[in-house]
Design a protein around this motif. Structure first.
Motif, short mmCIF file in Angstrom:
data_model
loop_
_atom_site.label_atom_id
_atom_site.label_comp_id
_atom_site.label_asym_id
_atom_site.label_seq_id
_atom_site.Cartn_x
_atom_site.Cartn_y
_atom_site.Cartn_z
N ALA A 67 0.69 -1.31 0.12
CA ALA A 67 0.06 -0.01 0.09
C ALA A 67 0.72 1.19 0.06
CB ALA A 67 -0.98 -0.35 1.07
N GLY A 68 0.62 2.33 -0.66
CA GLY A 68 1.09 3.62 -0.85
C GLY A 68 2.36 3.41 -1.90
N THR A 69 2.47 2.51 -2.57
CA THR A 69 3.67 2.72 -3.63
C THR A 69 3.04 2.40 -4.93
OG1 THR A 69 3.65 0.02 -3.68
CG2 THR A 69 5.01 1.24 -1.98
N ALA A 70 3.77 2.91 -5.93
CA ALA A 70 3.31 2.94 -7.35
C ALA A 70 4.15 1.87 -8.13
CB ALA A 70 3.68 4.28 -8.02
N GLY A 71 3.70 1.29 -9.15
CA GLY A 71 3.81 0.25 -9.85
C GLY A 71 4.90 0.80 -11.10
N PRO A 72 5.43 0.21 -11.76
CA PRO A 72 6.36 0.68 -12.94
C PRO A 72 5.79 1.74 -13.81
CG PRO A 72 6.58 -1.58 -12.75
CD PRO A 72 5.41 -1.34 -11.98
N ALA A 73 6.56 2.52 -14.28
CA ALA A 73 6.21 3.42 -15.39
C ALA A 73 5.92 2.45 -16.67
CB ALA A 73 7.15 4.80 -15.65
N PRO A 74 4.88 3.02 -17.67
CA PRO A 74 4.75 2.47 -18.62
C PRO A 74 5.86 2.50 -19.68
CG PRO A 74 3.45 4.45 -18.92
CD PRO A 74 4.07 4.22 -17.41
N ALA A 75 6.14 1.51 -20.69
CA ALA A 75 7.10 1.58 -21.79
C ALA A 75 6.73 2.69 -22.62
CB ALA A 75 7.24 0.33 -22.72
N GLU A 76 7.79 3.15 -23.44
CA GLU A 76 7.41 4.48 -24.15
C GLU A 76 6.35 4.18 -25.17
OE1 GLU A 76 10.04 7.78 -26.45
OE2 GLU A 76 10.94 6.17 -25.81
N GLU A 77 6.56 3.26 -25.78
CA GLU A 77 5.58 2.91 -26.86
C GLU A 77 4.08 2.53 -26.36
OE1 GLU A 77 7.62 -1.10 -25.69
OE2 GLU A 77 8.13 0.89 -25.96
N LYS A 78 3.99 2.39 -25.23
CA LYS A 78 2.60 1.98 -24.70
C LYS A 78 1.80 3.11 -24.03
CE LYS A 78 2.91 -2.38 -25.01
NZ LYS A 78 1.80 -3.02 -26.01
N VAL A 79 2.58 4.48 -23.92
CA VAL A 79 2.03 5.66 -23.64
C VAL A 79 0.98 6.09 -24.67
CG1 VAL A 79 2.32 8.18 -23.23
CG2 VAL A 79 3.81 6.39 -22.31
N TYR A 80 -0.35 6.60 -24.07
CA TYR A 80 -1.26 6.94 -25.04
C TYR A 80 -2.32 5.69 -25.58
CZ TYR A 80 1.22 11.30 -24.76
OH TYR A 80 1.74 12.45 -24.11
N THR A 81 -1.59 4.58 -25.07
CA THR A 81 -2.54 3.42 -25.74
C THR A 81 -3.96 3.14 -25.03
OG1 THR A 81 -0.27 1.86 -25.92
CG2 THR A 81 -2.39 0.75 -25.29
N ARG A 82 -5.00 3.03 -25.88
CA ARG A 82 -6.36 2.91 -25.61
C ARG A 82 -6.74 1.47 -24.62
NH1 ARG A 82 -11.78 3.24 -28.22
NH2 ARG A 82 -12.80 5.22 -27.11
N VAL A 83 -6.98 1.69 -23.46
CA VAL A 83 -7.20 0.53 -22.72
C VAL A 83 -8.60 0.45 -22.06
CG1 VAL A 83 -4.70 0.33 -21.86
CG2 VAL A 83 -6.39 1.82 -20.44
N THR A 84 -8.85 -0.72 -21.46
CA THR A 84 -10.29 -0.76 -20.86
C THR A 84 -9.91 -1.59 -19.66
OG1 THR A 84 -12.45 -1.74 -20.86
CG2 THR A 84 -10.90 -3.04 -21.78
N VAL A 85 -10.67 -1.14 -18.30
CA VAL A 85 -10.36 -1.91 -16.98
C VAL A 85 -11.86 -1.85 -16.16
CG1 VAL A 85 -9.62 0.16 -16.17
CG2 VAL A 85 -8.94 -1.90 -15.01
N THR A 86 -12.05 -2.72 -15.50
CA THR A 86 -13.23 -2.45 -14.72
C THR A 86 -12.87 -2.74 -13.19
OG1 THR A 86 -14.59 -3.59 -16.34
CG2 THR A 86 -15.51 -3.73 -14.10
N GLY A 87 -13.62 -1.80 -12.41
CA GLY A 87 -13.46 -1.88 -10.93
C GLY A 87 -14.38 -1.03 -10.19
N ARG A 88 -13.89 -0.42 -9.05
CA ARG A 88 -14.78 0.22 -8.27
C ARG A 88 -14.13 1.57 -7.86
NH1 ARG A 88 -19.44 -2.50 -5.24
NH2 ARG A 88 -20.00 -4.33 -6.32
N TYR A 89 -14.81 2.56 -7.98
CA TYR A 89 -14.36 3.85 -7.71
C TYR A 89 -14.28 3.89 -6.31
CZ TYR A 89 -14.42 6.25 -12.28
OH TYR A 89 -14.08 6.43 -13.66
N ASP A 90 -13.12 4.77 -5.60
CA ASP A 90 -12.81 4.90 -4.40
C ASP A 90 -12.97 6.33 -4.15
OD1 ASP A 90 -12.37 5.44 -1.55
OD2 ASP A 90 -10.25 4.78 -1.95
N ALA A 91 -14.26 6.94 -3.90
CA ALA A 91 -14.68 8.23 -3.98
C ALA A 91 -14.05 9.30 -2.62
CB ALA A 91 -16.00 8.62 -3.93
#
Length: 271
Positions: A67-91
């Motif tokens: 908790a409280g840590t960030a994962g690796p940055a994306p590879a340069e060629e993956k920046v601006y890639t269109r993605v989809t993901v499902t989850g629940r918002y933590d407002a």
């Protein structure tokens, strides 16, 4: 006729002209590299708008820390890639990013963590909203995030540099920069190393939000600098050649143009 070119003075002129031309060519090549890099970014932005959304993990490595840590940055060629993901918002951990401009208006971008089934989260930029009446820094009323499962479609955006302070005011986090590692310190779960700019959402997003555009880089400016520096290099060598030719013609008596004597001292008249 051109033996004077071997004199120290003209050898110095030649060295100066060559050094200046080489420096200008180097600056032109540097701008060429910047032009190519910016062109690649623009092409990735355009490709991301057209592509079929891929699962988030195909474009962005999952965080592996606590908790409280960030994962690796994306590879340069993956920046601006269109993605989809499902989850629940933590407002409860919504982030207001102040001082953001869309359509020449200053307001706020709203980031809300989307918590995934494995307990990690990805920050979703839900869009831009105007400030409350009273000025560009007046805190807005943020539309409520949907409850339950939410499916997001958006573009991967790398974390911003020069992280600023993050404050928690009236239960909401506020900052000026979307620096994911810095924001992750304030969150109770591991966070992906980039955020997602929202394009579509199910259930539908509140109409108050304005989608944050991805601006293209100004690569044409770099192209203009390339032409400018290379042209200066050619002009420098041309100027040296023109000056040498004029000196040779003068020494051979072929330059018949009158010499300006205005600056020469007038001989004194004997009394």
């Amino acid at each position: 006729m051109y033996r004077f070119l071997l004199t120290p003075r003209w050898l110095g002129y030649l060295a100066l002209a060559l050094v200046a031309a080489v420096v200008m060519v180097f600056l032109g090549n540097w701008q060429l590299d910047r032009y190519r890099g910016r062109t690649e970014i623009n092409e990735r932005i355009d490709a991301g708008q057209r592509m079929t959304p891929a699962p988030l993990r195909d474009a962005l490595p999952a965080p592996t820390g606590g908790a409280g840590t960030a994962g690796p940055a994306p590879a340069e060629e993956k920046v601006y890639t269109r993605v989809t993901v499902t989850g629940r918002y933590d407002a409860t951990n919504t982030v207001l990013v102040r001082g953001r401009t869309v359509d020449s208006r200053v307001g706020f971008e709203v980031l809300t963590p989307l918590v995934l089934p494995d307990g990690s989260a990805v920050l979703v930029d839900r869009g831009w909203i105007p400030p409350a009446p009273g000025g560009a820094t007046a805190r807005p009323e943020v539309p409520a995030a949907p409850t339950g499962d939410v499916t997001v479609v958006g573009r991967v955006h790398e974390s911003e540099s020069r992280p600023g302070a993050v404050e928690r005011l009236d239960g909401r986090l506020e900052t000026r920069r979307i620096a994911v590692p810095r924001l992750a310190h304030e969150l109770p779960y591991p966070v992906y190393g980039a955020y997602v700019l929202l394009d579509e959402q199910t259930p539908q997003a509140d109409r108050t939000f304005i989608a944050v555009p991805v601006g293209h880089t100004n690569n044409w400016q770099n192209l203009g600098y390339i032409v400018q520096w290379w042209l200066f290099a050619v002009m420098t060598l041309f100027a040296y050649g023109w000056a040498a030719r004029r000196e040779a013609r003068r020494a051979a008596g072929l330059d018949k143009r009158p010499v300006d004597r205005a600056a020469e001292p007038v001989p004194s008249t004997p009394v």
